[in-house]
Design an enzyme around this catalytic site. Structure first.
Site, mmCIF file in Angstrom:
data_model
loop_
_atom_site.group_PDB
_atom_site.id
_atom_site.type_symbol
_atom_site.label_atom_id
_atom_site.label_comp_id
_atom_site.label_asym_id
_atom_site.label_seq_id
_atom_site.Cartn_x
_atom_site.Cartn_y
_atom_site.Cartn_z
ATOM 1 N N HIS A 223 0.836 -1.206 0.000
ATOM 2 C CA HIS A 223 0.000 0.000 0.000
ATOM 3 C C HIS A 223 0.869 1.253 0.000
ATOM 4 O O HIS A 223 1.882 1.324 0.696
ATOM 5 C CB HIS A 223 -0.900 0.031 1.243
ATOM 6 C CG HIS A 223 -2.123 -0.827 1.106
ATOM 7 N ND1 HIS A 223 -3.024 -0.681 0.076
ATOM 8 C CD2 HIS A 223 -2.590 -1.841 1.893
ATOM 9 C CE1 HIS A 223 -4.010 -1.552 0.225
ATOM 10 N NE2 HIS A 223 -3.762 -2.273 1.323
ATOM 11 N N ARG B 287 -0.273 2.581 -11.567
ATOM 12 C CA ARG B 287 0.732 1.899 -10.771
ATOM 13 C C ARG B 287 2.089 2.614 -10.946
ATOM 14 O O ARG B 287 2.419 3.119 -12.022
ATOM 15 C CB ARG B 287 0.893 0.438 -11.196
ATOM 16 C CG ARG B 287 -0.343 -0.403 -10.978
ATOM 17 C CD ARG B 287 -0.660 -0.559 -9.482
ATOM 18 N NE ARG B 287 -1.795 -1.433 -9.280
ATOM 19 C CZ ARG B 287 -3.047 -1.003 -9.172
ATOM 20 N NH1 ARG B 287 -3.311 0.303 -9.253
ATOM 21 N NH2 ARG B 287 -4.035 -1.850 -8.978
ATOM 22 N N CYS C 236 0.265 1.802 -5.791
ATOM 23 C CA CYS C 236 -0.724 2.637 -6.486
ATOM 24 C C CYS C 236 -0.222 4.064 -6.613
ATOM 25 O O CYS C 236 0.567 4.548 -5.799
ATOM 26 C CB CYS C 236 -2.045 2.624 -5.732
ATOM 27 S SG CYS C 236 -2.800 1.005 -5.602
#
Length: 397
Positions: A296, A374, A365
């Site tokens: 993340h 990405r 991300c």
């Protein structure tokens, strides 16, 4: 107003009175005391009812009206123009200081004559000043009545409402459908806003707190197993931790688990290894291949939030139970599609590598707080160091 008696006007002696050489009309007036003494000698002369020689006090008057009518004259009200007869209780009104008019006497328990007169349609008695005062008093009374009449329904002293008026007032107090709908809509907006605020607080703050706690426990568990000599097989179950990733420049030390499941790996603050079929990448101990990792960038521990700050030459270290694998950052792809899986190939496209080797790929991300694109970071292995020889220079501070 009572006039003087005819006998006194003509000067004739009263009937039945004793004559002592002078008529009644010829006697000089010497005040009430002299007159009373003289009457005591002559007797009271009325209509013949008095006895000759009897005093004035001994003779009872013929009527209460005649006795009362004479008293004002004997008490100093000699002027007929300013005199008025007493009321039925025998009380005399004092003169007004401005107009020399008479004023009514306010006796406790009895209504005032001027007020009774003011409430009627006739003019107020007395002079001009008395009429003005009576008019002012009457105006104050009417004003007080009007203020009482203007009091809203339900207040103290207000007249009770009829049934029709009460129903109308109740309907007026009842909110309309539009007001109710606006209240419900406002409450929904407030509730939605509160829920959104709680959700944002959870995502940006509490999720990080929880993920850091879970990642720290997983790292401690791994280190305890390694210290105890517990051996792990080469294949790991999804969600099972097997290594620790170090990025010294970003002060990152996070466990690496098998798989990229959000609930089992990524949302717990760990970094996931692409080990599923279709996106399976090599392990760090492979002689050639690409070790692919996902993490993340925001929330849930956000281990890869600042990997865009890495520069070529910055170190990336993977720690396992037996080895340290040191990589050097080689290149970066700022934006690419989530469907671009070629970045995980053994010789990744766009990385600048032209032949097989031992590579590492970090994916996350971008932009921040979105998952539209990405961001890719590549590195090349430059050192493999056994744990028995101690930490590599990249981890020594």
């Amino acid at each position: 107003m009572t006039a003087l008696r005819p006998e006194r006007d003509s000067g004739a002696a009263p009937v039945g009175a004793a004559d002592d050489g002078a008529s009644y009309g010829e006697q000089p007036y010497e005040g009430f005391g002299a007159w009373q003494g003289q009457q005591g000698r002559q007797g009271y002369a009325g209509t013949g009812a008095g006895r000759e020689g009897a005093s004035y006090e001994q003779q009872a008057p013929q009527s209460s009206y005649e006795a009362t009518a004479v008293l004002p004259v004997l008490s100093g009200y000699e002027d007929p123009e300013t005199y008025e007869a007493p009321d039925r209780r025998g009380a005399f009104a004092p003169r007004d200081s401005e107009t020399v008019a008479l004023r009514t006497v306010d006796i406790e328990g009895m209504p005032r004559a001027a007020e009774r007169a003011g409430e009627s349609s006739g003019p107020a008695p007395g002079g001009r000043a008395a009429r003005r005062k009576a008019a002012r008093r009457q105006g104050r009374r009417h004003a007080g009545r009007s203020q009482t009449a203007e009091k809203p329904a339900g207040s103290a002293g207000a007249a009770p409402l009829s049934r029709v008026e009460a129903r109308r007032a109740a309907r007026a107090r009842k909110p309309s459908a539009g007001v109710i709908a606006s209240r419900v809509l406002g409450e929904l907006f407030i509730t939605t806003g509160v829920l959104m605020l709680l959700f944002v607080t959870y995502q940006l703050w509490w999720s990080n707190v929880r993920a850091h706690q879970q990642a720290d426990r997983a790292a401690q568990h791994l280190q305890q197993d390694w210290a105890s000599g517990k051996r792990e097989p080469g294949e790991f179950e999804p969600g099972q931790g097997f290594a620790i990733l170090h990025i010294p420049k970003l002060d990152v030390a996070v466990p690496i688990a098998e798989g990229t499941s959000k609930s089992a790996v990524l949302d717990k603050g760990m970094v996931g290894h692409y080990g599923e079929e279709g996106l399976k990448t090599a392990m760090p101990d492979a002689r050639t291949g690409n070790f692919g990792l996902a993490g993340h960038r925001n929330t849930h521990g956000e281990p890869f939030r600042y990997i865009n700050r890495l520069q070529p030459g910055d170190k990336i270290v993977v720690e396992t139970q037996t080895e340290y694998y040191v990589y050097t950052m080689a290149s970066l792809l700022p934006v690419t599609s989530p469907a671009n899986t070629s970045v995980l190939d053994p010789v990744p496209k766009g990385s600048g590598f032209t032949k097989p080797g031992r590579y590492i790929t970090l994916t996350t991300c971008t932009p921040e707080f979105t998952s539209k694109y990405r961001l890719i970071v590549w590195g090349k292995m430059v050192e493999e160091r056994p744990r028995s020889k101690g930490k590599p220079d990249a981890l020594i501070r």
